[in-house]
Design a protein around this motif. Sequence first.
Motif, PDB file in Angstrom:
ATOM      1  N   THR A  18     -14.028  11.827  -3.272  1.00  0.00           N
ATOM      2  CA  THR A  18     -15.377  11.573  -2.762  1.00  0.00           C
ATOM      3  C   THR A  18     -16.201  10.738  -3.744  1.00  0.00           C
ATOM      4  OG1 THR A  18     -16.315  13.595  -3.709  1.00  0.00           O
ATOM      5  CG2 THR A  18     -15.346  13.755  -1.494  1.00  0.00           C
ATOM      6  N   LYS A  19     -15.709  10.567  -4.964  1.00  0.00           N
ATOM      7  CA  LYS A  19     -16.453   9.846  -6.004  1.00  0.00           C
ATOM      8  C   LYS A  19     -16.147   8.356  -6.048  1.00  0.00           C
ATOM      9  CE  LYS A  19     -16.740  13.797  -9.115  1.00  0.00           C
ATOM     10  NZ  LYS A  19     -16.352  14.326 -10.415  1.00  0.00           N
ATOM     11  N   TYR A  20     -15.014   7.947  -5.495  1.00  0.00           N
ATOM     12  CA  TYR A  20     -14.585   6.557  -5.607  1.00  0.00           C
ATOM     13  C   TYR A  20     -14.320   5.969  -4.226  1.00  0.00           C
ATOM     14  CZ  TYR A  20     -13.912   8.185 -10.352  1.00  0.00           C
ATOM     15  OH  TYR A  20     -14.112   8.735 -11.585  1.00  0.00           O
ATOM     16  N   ASP A  21     -14.442   4.655  -4.134  1.00  0.00           N
ATOM     17  CA  ASP A  21     -14.212   3.970  -2.861  1.00  0.00           C
ATOM     18  C   ASP A  21     -12.816   3.380  -2.749  1.00  0.00           C
ATOM     19  OD1 ASP A  21     -16.821   4.444  -1.987  1.00  0.00           O
ATOM     20  OD2 ASP A  21     -17.560   2.636  -2.977  1.00  0.00           O
ATOM     21  N   ASN A  22     -12.206   3.017  -3.862  1.00  0.00           N
ATOM     22  CA  ASN A  22     -10.939   2.297  -3.842  1.00  0.00           C
ATOM     23  C   ASN A  22      -9.962   2.916  -4.830  1.00  0.00           C
ATOM     24  OD1 ASN A  22     -12.184   0.127  -2.182  1.00  0.00           O
ATOM     25  ND2 ASN A  22     -13.360  -0.180  -4.049  1.00  0.00           N
ATOM     26  N   PHE A  23      -8.700   2.952  -4.430  1.00  0.00           N
ATOM     27  CA  PHE A  23      -7.674   3.562  -5.255  1.00  0.00           C
ATOM     28  C   PHE A  23      -6.434   2.681  -5.289  1.00  0.00           C
ATOM     29  CE2 PHE A  23     -10.100   6.914  -3.202  1.00  0.00           C
ATOM     30  CZ  PHE A  23     -10.464   7.713  -4.262  1.00  0.00           C
ATOM     31  N   LEU A  24      -5.800   2.582  -6.448  1.00  0.00           N
ATOM     32  CA  LEU A  24      -4.449   2.038  -6.577  1.00  0.00           C
ATOM     33  C   LEU A  24      -3.590   3.200  -7.056  1.00  0.00           C
ATOM     34  CD1 LEU A  24      -4.562  -1.550  -8.116  1.00  0.00           C
ATOM     35  CD2 LEU A  24      -3.407  -0.809  -6.037  1.00  0.00           C
ATOM     36  N   LEU A  57     -13.665  10.204   3.299  1.00  0.00           N
ATOM     37  CA  LEU A  57     -12.761   9.172   2.829  1.00  0.00           C
ATOM     38  C   LEU A  57     -12.672   7.993   3.789  1.00  0.00           C
ATOM     39  CD1 LEU A  57      -9.844  11.386   1.493  1.00  0.00           C
ATOM     40  CD2 LEU A  57     -11.895  10.628   0.326  1.00  0.00           C
ATOM     41  N   LEU A  58     -13.470   7.995   4.834  1.00  0.00           N
ATOM     42  CA  LEU A  58     -13.348   6.993   5.876  1.00  0.00           C
ATOM     43  C   LEU A  58     -13.568   5.575   5.385  1.00  0.00           C
ATOM     44  CD1 LEU A  58     -12.673   6.822   8.819  1.00  0.00           C
ATOM     45  CD2 LEU A  58     -15.083   7.022   9.345  1.00  0.00           C
ATOM     46  N   VAL A  59     -14.351   5.378   4.368  1.00  0.00           N
ATOM     47  CA  VAL A  59     -14.630   4.025   3.887  1.00  0.00           C
ATOM     48  C   VAL A  59     -13.734   3.634   2.718  1.00  0.00           C
ATOM     49  CG1 VAL A  59     -17.000   4.075   4.659  1.00  0.00           C
ATOM     50  CG2 VAL A  59     -16.458   4.847   2.359  1.00  0.00           C
ATOM     51  N   ASN A  60     -12.820   4.482   2.328  1.00  0.00           N
ATOM     52  CA  ASN A  60     -11.985   4.201   1.173  1.00  0.00           C
ATOM     53  C   ASN A  60     -10.822   3.284   1.506  1.00  0.00           C
ATOM     54  OD1 ASN A  60     -13.687   5.953  -0.047  1.00  0.00           O
ATOM     55  ND2 ASN A  60     -12.147   7.431  -0.638  1.00  0.00           N
ATOM     56  N   THR A  61     -10.358   2.582   0.480  1.00  0.00           N
ATOM     57  CA  THR A  61      -9.171   1.748   0.589  1.00  0.00           C
ATOM     58  C   THR A  61      -8.204   2.153  -0.512  1.00  0.00           C
ATOM     59  OG1 THR A  61     -10.182   0.068  -0.809  1.00  0.00           O
ATOM     60  CG2 THR A  61     -10.396  -0.225   1.571  1.00  0.00           C
ATOM     61  N   VAL A  94      -4.198  -1.193   1.843  1.00  0.00           N
ATOM     62  CA  VAL A  94      -4.264  -2.613   1.510  1.00  0.00           C
ATOM     63  C   VAL A  94      -2.912  -3.019   0.923  1.00  0.00           C
ATOM     64  CG1 VAL A  94      -5.416  -4.380   0.132  1.00  0.00           C
ATOM     65  CG2 VAL A  94      -6.733  -2.450   1.041  1.00  0.00           C
ATOM     66  N   PRO A  95      -2.092  -3.763   1.682  1.00  0.00           N
ATOM     67  CA  PRO A  95      -0.798  -4.179   1.154  1.00  0.00           C
ATOM     68  C   PRO A  95      -0.948  -5.299   0.134  1.00  0.00           C
ATOM     69  CG  PRO A  95      -1.147  -5.144   3.295  1.00  0.00           C
ATOM     70  CD  PRO A  95      -2.322  -4.237   3.042  1.00  0.00           C
ATOM     71  N   VAL A 154     -10.624  -5.739  -1.641  1.00  0.00           N
ATOM     72  CA  VAL A 154     -11.592  -4.664  -1.458  1.00  0.00           C
ATOM     73  C   VAL A 154     -13.025  -5.140  -1.755  1.00  0.00           C
ATOM     74  CG1 VAL A 154      -9.900  -2.837  -1.821  1.00  0.00           C
ATOM     75  CG2 VAL A 154     -11.262  -3.631  -3.745  1.00  0.00           C
ATOM     76  N   SER A 155     -13.171  -6.134  -2.617  1.00  0.00           N
ATOM     77  CA  SER A 155     -14.516  -6.695  -2.845  1.00  0.00           C
ATOM     78  C   SER A 155     -15.039  -7.340  -1.573  1.00  0.00           C
ATOM     79  CB  SER A 155     -14.469  -7.721  -3.968  1.00  0.00           C
ATOM     80  OG  SER A 155     -14.178  -7.102  -5.190  1.00  0.00           O
ATOM     81  N   ARG A 156     -14.174  -8.049  -0.862  1.00  0.00           N
ATOM     82  CA  ARG A 156     -14.584  -8.654   0.415  1.00  0.00           C
ATOM     83  C   ARG A 156     -14.891  -7.583   1.449  1.00  0.00           C
ATOM     84  NH1 ARG A 156      -9.848 -12.514   1.591  1.00  0.00           N
ATOM     85  NH2 ARG A 156      -9.100 -11.943  -0.438  1.00  0.00           N
ATOM     86  N   LEU A 157     -14.108  -6.532   1.491  1.00  0.00           N
ATOM     87  CA  LEU A 157     -14.366  -5.448   2.450  1.00  0.00           C
ATOM     88  C   LEU A 157     -15.671  -4.733   2.131  1.00  0.00           C
ATOM     89  CD1 LEU A 157     -10.819  -3.833   2.771  1.00  0.00           C
ATOM     90  CD2 LEU A 157     -12.048  -5.108   4.530  1.00  0.00           C
ATOM     91  N   ASN A 158     -15.944  -4.527   0.863  1.00  0.00           N
ATOM     92  CA  ASN A 158     -17.165  -3.834   0.469  1.00  0.00           C
ATOM     93  C   ASN A 158     -18.418  -4.661   0.748  1.00  0.00           C
ATOM     94  OD1 ASN A 158     -15.745  -1.603  -0.397  1.00  0.00           O
ATOM     95  ND2 ASN A 158     -15.655  -2.251  -2.516  1.00  0.00           N
TER      96      ASN A 158
END
Length: 160
Positions: A18-24, A57-61, A94-95, A154-158
């Motif tokens: 819940t703290k982050y938007d994007n994960f690798l 988590l709906l907005v996460n990538t 995100v592939p 993810v920058s473009r998506l955000n």
Amino acid sequence: MHAPAKLNYPIATPETFTKYDNFLFDIPTRYGNFPTQWKFTRRSGTLPADFGLKPPLLVNTAGVFVSSAGQGGGQESTVINSISTLAHHGIIYVPFGYSTAFAQLSTLNEVRDDCVVGPPWGSRTFAGGDGSRQPSKLELEVAENHGSSFTKIVSRLNRA
């Protein structure tokens, strides 16, 4: 399992997501699947109820990179299997894709089992049965390219 002791790495909790938007995610591969410890759905099933009607988590990538002991470890299968876990949490996968690193991914300088240095699903490496093998220079270049590509997407998506 005869594996060497691991360092005291922090463990992701449901609140981490819940703290982050994007994960690798780095996923160790075992026979084409991820380890139970990685399947965070077991620990995060209450997130929507805990945080209101909107799934948090709906907005996460997320993107994925993998490592296995050797060839035939099922690295592509592991990434494909992980997409189910991401989908259950509404995380947009995100592939890596070939377009950002085609020259690196299509080289025959380092031939691998199911494709060359890395599939379009995500970057990868082989660790060796005892974990002693380190990524090659080319594998590190592909991983850096993967991280840069993920960041741009993810920058473009955000911004959207």
